[in-house]
Design a protein around this motif. Structure first.
Motif, PDB file in Angstrom:
ATOM      1  N   THR A 402       0.842  -1.202   0.000  1.00  0.00           N
ATOM      2  CA  THR A 402       0.000   0.000   0.000  1.00  0.00           C
ATOM      3  C   THR A 402       0.874   1.249   0.000  1.00  0.00           C
ATOM      4  O   THR A 402       1.862   1.315   0.740  1.00  0.00           O
ATOM      5  CB  THR A 402      -0.927  -0.012   1.238  1.00  0.00           C
ATOM      6  N   ALA A 403       0.514   2.221  -0.827  1.00  0.00           N
ATOM      7  CA  ALA A 403       1.255   3.492  -0.890  1.00  0.00           C
ATOM      8  C   ALA A 403       0.292   4.638  -1.174  1.00  0.00           C
ATOM      9  O   ALA A 403      -0.915   4.427  -1.323  1.00  0.00           O
ATOM     10  CB  ALA A 403       2.338   3.419  -1.964  1.00  0.00           C
ATOM     11  N   SER A 404       0.827   5.854  -1.255  1.00  0.00           N
ATOM     12  CA  SER A 404       0.011   7.059  -1.479  1.00  0.00           C
ATOM     13  C   SER A 404      -0.149   7.334  -2.973  1.00  0.00           C
ATOM     14  O   SER A 404       0.796   7.160  -3.745  1.00  0.00           O
ATOM     15  CB  SER A 404       0.695   8.250  -0.814  1.00  0.00           C
ATOM     16  N   THR A 405      -1.328   7.799  -3.368  1.00  0.00           N
ATOM     17  CA  THR A 405      -1.540   8.163  -4.774  1.00  0.00           C
ATOM     18  C   THR A 405      -0.893   9.509  -5.110  1.00  0.00           C
ATOM     19  O   THR A 405      -0.787   9.867  -6.272  1.00  0.00           O
ATOM     20  CB  THR A 405      -3.049   8.235  -5.107  1.00  0.00           C
ATOM     21  N   ALA A 406      -0.461  10.263  -4.078  1.00  0.00           N
ATOM     22  CA  ALA A 406       0.095  11.597  -4.340  1.00  0.00           C
ATOM     23  C   ALA A 406       1.614  11.591  -4.478  1.00  0.00           C
ATOM     24  O   ALA A 406       2.178  12.469  -5.131  1.00  0.00           O
ATOM     25  CB  ALA A 406      -0.300  12.539  -3.202  1.00  0.00           C
ATOM     26  N   ASP A 407       2.283  10.613  -3.881  1.00  0.00           N
ATOM     27  CA  ASP A 407       3.744  10.689  -3.770  1.00  0.00           C
ATOM     28  C   ASP A 407       4.487  10.498  -5.088  1.00  0.00           C
ATOM     29  O   ASP A 407       5.585  11.030  -5.266  1.00  0.00           O
ATOM     30  CB  ASP A 407       4.249   9.664  -2.744  1.00  0.00           C
ATOM     31  N   ALA A 408       3.904   9.710  -6.008  1.00  0.00           N
ATOM     32  CA  ALA A 408       4.611   9.449  -7.269  1.00  0.00           C
ATOM     33  C   ALA A 408       4.887  10.768  -8.004  1.00  0.00           C
ATOM     34  O   ALA A 408       5.985  10.983  -8.533  1.00  0.00           O
ATOM     35  CB  ALA A 408       3.804   8.503  -8.146  1.00  0.00           C
ATOM     36  N   ALA A 409       3.900  11.656  -8.019  1.00  0.00           N
ATOM     37  CA  ALA A 409       4.065  12.947  -8.709  1.00  0.00           C
ATOM     38  C   ALA A 409       5.166  13.769  -8.039  1.00  0.00           C
ATOM     39  O   ALA A 409       5.947  14.457  -8.719  1.00  0.00           O
ATOM     40  CB  ALA A 409       2.749  13.712  -8.720  1.00  0.00           C
ATOM     41  N   ALA A 410       5.240  13.680  -6.705  1.00  0.00           N
ATOM     42  CA  ALA A 410       6.283  14.415  -5.968  1.00  0.00           C
ATOM     43  C   ALA A 410       7.664  13.891  -6.357  1.00  0.00           C
ATOM     44  O   ALA A 410       8.611  14.664  -6.547  1.00  0.00           O
ATOM     45  CB  ALA A 410       6.060  14.274  -4.466  1.00  0.00           C
ATOM     46  N   MET A 411       7.775  12.564  -6.502  1.00  0.00           N
ATOM     47  CA  MET A 411       9.064  11.965  -6.877  1.00  0.00           C
ATOM     48  C   MET A 411       9.478  12.425  -8.274  1.00  0.00           C
ATOM     49  O   MET A 411      10.638  12.782  -8.503  1.00  0.00           O
ATOM     50  CB  MET A 411       8.963  10.439  -6.805  1.00  0.00           C
ATOM     51  N   VAL A 412       8.524  12.413  -9.201  1.00  0.00           N
ATOM     52  CA  VAL A 412       8.844  12.825 -10.572  1.00  0.00           C
ATOM     53  C   VAL A 412       9.343  14.275 -10.582  1.00  0.00           C
ATOM     54  O   VAL A 412      10.357  14.597 -11.210  1.00  0.00           O
ATOM     55  CB  VAL A 412       7.613  12.662 -11.505  1.00  0.00           C
ATOM     56  N   LYS A 413       8.656  15.134  -9.843  1.00  0.00           N
ATOM     57  CA  LYS A 413       9.030  16.552  -9.795  1.00  0.00           C
ATOM     58  C   LYS A 413      10.441  16.735  -9.218  1.00  0.00           C
ATOM     59  O   LYS A 413      11.268  17.470  -9.765  1.00  0.00           O
ATOM     60  CB  LYS A 413       8.020  17.277  -8.887  1.00  0.00           C
ATOM     61  N   ALA A 414      10.707  16.042  -8.118  1.00  0.00           N
ATOM     62  CA  ALA A 414      12.018  16.180  -7.465  1.00  0.00           C
ATOM     63  C   ALA A 414      13.129  15.623  -8.348  1.00  0.00           C
ATOM     64  O   ALA A 414      14.201  16.236  -8.466  1.00  0.00           O
ATOM     65  CB  ALA A 414      11.997  15.457  -6.116  1.00  0.00           C
ATOM     66  N   VAL A 415      12.886  14.483  -8.990  1.00  0.00           N
ATOM     67  CA  VAL A 415      13.940  13.847  -9.788  1.00  0.00           C
ATOM     68  C   VAL A 415      14.176  14.627 -11.091  1.00  0.00           C
ATOM     69  O   VAL A 415      15.304  14.738 -11.562  1.00  0.00           O
ATOM     70  CB  VAL A 415      13.630  12.358 -10.036  1.00  0.00           C
ATOM     71  N   GLU A 416      13.100  15.207 -11.649  1.00  0.00           N
ATOM     72  CA  GLU A 416      13.298  16.079 -12.818  1.00  0.00           C
ATOM     73  C   GLU A 416      14.236  17.237 -12.448  1.00  0.00           C
ATOM     74  O   GLU A 416      15.144  17.580 -13.207  1.00  0.00           O
ATOM     75  CB  GLU A 416      11.956  16.651 -13.292  1.00  0.00           C
ATOM     76  N   MET A 417      14.003  17.837 -11.288  1.00  0.00           N
ATOM     77  CA  MET A 417      14.863  18.934 -10.835  1.00  0.00           C
ATOM     78  C   MET A 417      16.288  18.434 -10.620  1.00  0.00           C
ATOM     79  O   MET A 417      17.259  19.107 -10.987  1.00  0.00           O
ATOM     80  CB  MET A 417      14.298  19.540  -9.536  1.00  0.00           C
ATOM     81  N   PHE A 418      16.425  17.231 -10.070  1.00  0.00           N
ATOM     82  CA  PHE A 418      17.749  16.631  -9.846  1.00  0.00           C
ATOM     83  C   PHE A 418      18.537  16.516 -11.164  1.00  0.00           C
ATOM     84  O   PHE A 418      19.731  16.800 -11.215  1.00  0.00           O
ATOM     85  CB  PHE A 418      17.563  15.255  -9.197  1.00  0.00           C
ATOM     86  N   TYR A 419      17.854  16.118 -12.244  1.00  0.00           N
ATOM     87  CA  TYR A 419      18.541  15.982 -13.530  1.00  0.00           C
ATOM     88  C   TYR A 419      18.856  17.341 -14.169  1.00  0.00           C
ATOM     89  O   TYR A 419      19.799  17.467 -14.938  1.00  0.00           O
ATOM     90  CB  TYR A 419      17.681  15.169 -14.506  1.00  0.00           C
ATOM     91  N   ARG A 420      18.037  18.347 -13.855  1.00  0.00           N
ATOM     92  CA  ARG A 420      18.172  19.628 -14.561  1.00  0.00           C
ATOM     93  C   ARG A 420      19.027  20.653 -13.826  1.00  0.00           C
ATOM     94  O   ARG A 420      19.588  21.553 -14.451  1.00  0.00           O
ATOM     95  CB  ARG A 420      16.778  20.234 -14.780  1.00  0.00           C
ATOM     96  N   VAL A 421      19.115  20.529 -12.515  1.00  0.00           N
ATOM     97  CA  VAL A 421      19.778  21.560 -11.715  1.00  0.00           C
ATOM     98  C   VAL A 421      21.266  21.637 -12.067  1.00  0.00           C
ATOM     99  O   VAL A 421      21.888  20.629 -12.420  1.00  0.00           O
ATOM    100  CB  VAL A 421      19.571  21.232 -10.210  1.00  0.00           C
TER     101      VAL A 421
END
Ligand code: ZN
Length: 437
Positions: A402-421
């Protein structure tokens, strides 16, 4: 990435082979070129590539327009605890059973009394003398591991001790039923005699289900670690073309984390190191350039984390309550089971601050050893600054988690920033970090 994309990845990735194939499908669709480790690599600036190992681990990357000043890497794992099929049939009590052994540290009881299917890789002999791996997924409710009724085990609710050889052998059909190889041959459209060998496991076929009054959570098999694999891949695909110009973005999904990563396709191998070396050889570089590039690189080891359990809050560190829906989980451990240091944790926190994504800290209770993951094993062959992250979940290593339906979007946002920063190492213990223009 939409929630349906995550659900599709979870459902497609029934074995590590299938997770790797699904990743390859997404990379193909995004224009990445598939390479073979056994071939010469002619890598061109500005293009994307990927390579697989054992059909179950994948590394993808993009070559920057200019020289490579380092790598920005995420690493997750393709495997989940499961039952590996040793022999396709054993006769017992007028029934036909499959003969299985456990892969990884699963919660055994959760595999009981639910429809199971069979998937994996079959090595097929071709008419021209070839031997080729073919993926197979019977994709139908096929077998069950039936529990023993409480009438015959009065202690079943008082801490039953599960013996995999006795309790966990699956019922396949009545005695004399159609054998499993016949079903596999039919699914593959080949003669049974041409199936030379295979790697097969049982898997839970249940589709992801959204639960909670407003759909706050979801349940699915294999959330650990396909949730991190899928979210980091979608972030990589979105960000890689605009990644930090001096850093090559790399996405890795390795196998065998659940059994200690000590295989040629696992994190405790030279797979990632070898790929980085070949990328480096393919671009113009200067003396000591590889060592400088490694020092300028950064790895996020992405593997799911335990949320604080509402029935067992005392199993977690009370001062660091991790909750589902709370964003990126940063994992720390004094014994270095997690690679996060004050320095790499600070970099991750800054990346998440720039992305507008909350960070929560996971630490074990001081009197509990906790689990481990792939990061610290990977760091033995790739001594690059690294942080361990994940998304919060419950029932890790259960057949359905069981996991949260909201967290996946947070991960994508953070990792996109990680690749771009724009992240630069100025010296030991010093970074500059600016968002991409
Ligand atoms: Zn994991």
């Amino acid at each position: 990435m939409q929630l349906e994309d995550l659900f599709h990845f979870l459902q497609a990735g029934v074995t590590p082979f299938h997770a790797a194939a699904e990743a390859a499908r997404l990379l193909d669709a995004a224009g990445y070129t598939r390479l073979e480790e056994s071939a010469y690599w002619n890598l061109e600036a500005g293009r994307g590539y990927y390579v697989t190992r054992n059909n179950s681990a994948v590394i993808a990357w993009r070559i920057p327009a200019h020289a490579i000043g380092g790598w920005r890497i995420t690493a997750s794992h393709s495997d989940s605890p499961a039952w590996r099929i040793k022999n396709t049939s054993v006769a017992a009590a007028g029934c036909t059973k499959l003969n299985v052994e456990g892969y990884g540290g699963m919660n055994m009881a959760t595999w009981l009394d639910r429809p199971l299917s069979v998937a994996g890789r079959v090595l097929v002999r071709g008419a021209d003398g070839t031997l080729a791996a073919r993926l197979v997924d019977l994709d139908r409710d096929l077998a069950v591991i039936p529990s023993l009724a409480p009438h015959m085990d009065r202690g079943v609710n008082d801490g039953h001790r599960y013996n995999p050889q006795v309790d966990m052998q699956p019922l396949y059909g009545p005695e004399g039923c159609r054998p499993l190889p016949a079903l596999l041959a039919e699914a593959l459209g080949v003669a049974e005699a041409d199936m030379v060998d295979w790697d097969l496991t049982l898997y839970v076929r249940q589709a992801p289900a959204v639960i909670g009054p407003a759909g706050e959570y979801f349940m699915a098999p294999r959330i650990d670690d396909l949730e991190c694999a899928a979210t980091t891949l979608y972030a990589f695909l979105a960000a890689a073309p605009q990644a930090d110009t001096a850093c090559a973005p790399v996405w890795a999904m390795l196998d065998n984390e659940e059994v200690g990563s000590g295989t040629r396709q696992g994190a405790h191998s030279l797979f990632l190191r070898d790929v980085l070396g070949r990328i480096y050889d393919a671009v113009p570089h200067s003396a000591q350039g590889m060592q400088r590039a490694l020092a300028n690189s950064f790895v996020l080891s992405a593997d799911n984390a335990h949320a604080m359990h509402p029935n067992f809050a005392d199993k977690a560190d009370a001062a660091n309550p991790v909750r589902m829906g709370g964003g990126i989980v940063l994992k720390v451990n004094a014994s270095q089971k997690y690679t996060t240091s004050g320095l790499s944790g600070a970099v991750l926190r800054e990346v998440c601050r720039l992305a507008g994504v909350p960070v929560q800290l996971f630490a074990n209770r001081a009197d509990l050893p906790g689990g481990s993951t792939l990061g610290n094993l990977q760091s033995q062959s790739l001594p690059v600054p690294m942080a361990d992250i994940g998304l919060a979940q419950l029932a890790m290593h259960s057949a359905v988690e069981t996991a949260s339906t909201a967290d996946a979007a947070a991960m994508v946002k953070a990792v996109e920033m990680f690749y771009r920063v724009h992240l630069r190492c100025l010296g030991d213990g010093q970074y500059t970090l600016e968002p991409a223009p």
